[in-house]
Write a protein that holds these residues in place. Structure first.
Motif, short mmCIF file in Angstrom:
data_model
loop_
_atom_site.label_atom_id
_atom_site.label_comp_id
_atom_site.label_asym_id
_atom_site.label_seq_id
_atom_site.Cartn_x
_atom_site.Cartn_y
_atom_site.Cartn_z
N ASN A 185 -4.71 35.31 -13.83
CA ASN A 185 -4.12 36.44 -13.10
C ASN A 185 -4.48 36.35 -11.63
O ASN A 185 -5.67 36.24 -11.29
CB ASN A 185 -4.61 37.77 -13.68
N MET A 240 3.36 30.80 -11.69
CA MET A 240 4.38 31.47 -12.50
C MET A 240 4.67 32.86 -11.93
O MET A 240 3.80 33.50 -11.34
CB MET A 240 3.91 31.61 -13.95
N ASN A 241 5.90 33.31 -12.11
CA ASN A 241 6.29 34.66 -11.71
C ASN A 241 6.84 35.38 -12.93
O ASN A 241 7.95 35.11 -13.37
CB ASN A 241 7.33 34.61 -10.59
N LYS A 242 6.02 36.27 -13.48
CA LYS A 242 6.43 37.00 -14.67
C LYS A 242 6.70 38.46 -14.31
O LYS A 242 5.78 39.23 -14.04
CB LYS A 242 5.33 36.93 -15.74
N ASN A 243 7.99 38.78 -14.28
CA ASN A 243 8.41 40.15 -13.95
C ASN A 243 7.83 40.63 -12.63
O ASN A 243 7.35 41.77 -12.51
CB ASN A 243 8.01 41.12 -15.08
N LYS A 281 5.16 39.56 -11.18
CA LYS A 281 3.71 39.43 -11.08
C LYS A 281 3.35 37.95 -11.07
O LYS A 281 3.68 37.20 -12.00
CB LYS A 281 3.02 40.13 -12.25
N GLN A 325 -4.37 31.31 -18.91
CA GLN A 325 -3.50 32.14 -18.08
C GLN A 325 -4.38 32.78 -17.01
O GLN A 325 -5.36 33.47 -17.33
CB GLN A 325 -2.80 33.21 -18.92
N GLU A 364 -7.36 35.38 -17.69
CA GLU A 364 -6.90 36.32 -18.72
C GLU A 364 -7.57 36.01 -20.05
O GLU A 364 -7.89 36.90 -20.83
CB GLU A 364 -5.37 36.23 -18.85
N SER A 376 -0.46 29.20 -14.73
CA SER A 376 -0.63 28.66 -16.07
C SER A 376 -1.36 27.34 -15.91
O SER A 376 -0.90 26.45 -15.20
CB SER A 376 0.72 28.45 -16.75
#
Length: 313
Positions: free
Chosen positions: A213, A193-196, A198, A211, A228, A202
């Motif tokens: 990191n 996943m690419n969240k903002n 970062k 989740q 996480e 998942s």
């Protein structure tokens, strides 16, 4: 007091066993899973059985005694499951060690019972009641173990192809390992996943959703991640809809996971999976073997799925 012990030998020992068993259940309820629970108390119970058992040594009598010890373990297990304190998986994993501890205690108690013709029962009971709190004090100073499990697999696929797979969604095969089938956690799928800006993973397991990191990301080489939210190690087998065994919280901590690719040739890659974890249940050397074995099985399950998909695409 000494005369009381002599006059009421069996009553005294029975009360001692009841007290020890009461402490055993209290430790389970409080989540204190240590040497006292798994070794000292079973040794004490086995010791009492051996101490009061006067029989002629013979195969039939030895087998009867072993049967009684096994029956006692079964009764304890049924009570724990019925009370909703524990599930069947942990009990099955613990029984070999508890059974061995009871057998050791029985052997020592039987030898002392034969030699102690004058029946110094008071001294025996005081000794039994002393070693259990002493063992509990030892448990309080036991530090969590930290271990790293590494699993390797060679796939007949290029480094770039395997890396590309790690950057998409991987649906893992259904495992054929019985502990996974009965409730121990294993990954079902994982997706980058690419969240903002970062990156993270998942991961859906059979028991929860994680989740991850990403802490290190070297293209075509290595990805390292931390959790996480910590995973639920297992879902217990129980007649109840759900139980909240203490050992399912904060006893098994995953520090990080890592997958490294080692290019062997244009169409051959070694994949190295690594997990660093800490575990607080004692005796650590016994549970270390179980946890290391299960993690290696889980990593092998992951790598086998990656191997199958990368070679067939």
């Amino acid at each position: 007091m000494k005369n009381f012990f002599k006059q009421y030998l069996y009553l005294s020992l029975f009360l001692a066993v009841v007290l020890i068993v009461g402490v055993w259940f209290f430790l389970v309820a409080q989540g204190e899973y240590g040497v006292t629970l798994f070794f000292t108390i079973p040794v004490s119970i086995g010791f009492v059985i051996g101490y009061v058992k006067n029989f002629r040594i013979g195969l039939a009598n030895i087998l009867k005694t072993i049967f009684k010890i096994v029956l006692g373990l079964v009764i304890f297990s049924v009570i724990l499951i019925a009370a909703g304190t524990e599930g069947a998986i942990c009990i099955i994993m613990a029984i070999p060690f508890i059974g061995f501890a009871m057998l050791v205690g029985f052997t020592i108690g039987f030898i002392i019972g034969v030699l102690d013709e004058k029946r110094h029962t008071g001294s025996v009971i005081v000794f039994i009641l002393f070693i259990n709190p002493a063992s509990y004090i030892f448990d309080t100073y036991t530090k969590p173990i930290e271990e790293t499990v590494t699993t390797e697999m060679i796939v007949n696929s290029s480094n770039e192809k395997v890396w590309k797979l790690l950057n998409t969604q991987i649906n893992f095969n259904t495992p054929d390992f019985i502990l996974f089938e009965k409730g121990v956690s294993y990954p079902k799928n994982i997706k980058l996943m690419n969240k903002n800006g970062k990156l993270g993973y998942s991961c859906q397991t059979n028991n929860d959703e994680l989740q991850l990191n990403i802490d290190e990301f070297i293209e075509n080489k290595k990805v390292k991640f931390s959790l996480e939210n910590q995973t639920v190690p297992m879902k217990e087998i129980t007649p109840y809809e759900d139980i909240d065994a203490k050992h399912l919280h904060d006893y098994f901590i995953v520090n990080y996971g890592e997958i490294t690719l080692d290019k062997l040739s244009e169409n051959k890659t070694k994949i190295i999976a690594k997990t660093k974890y800490s575990y607080k249940i004692a005796p650590t050397w016994y549970w270390k073997k179980w946890s290391g074995y299960i993690i290696d099985k889980m990593q092998n399950h992951v790598l086998q799925s990656i191997k199958t998909q990368s070679e067939n695409e």
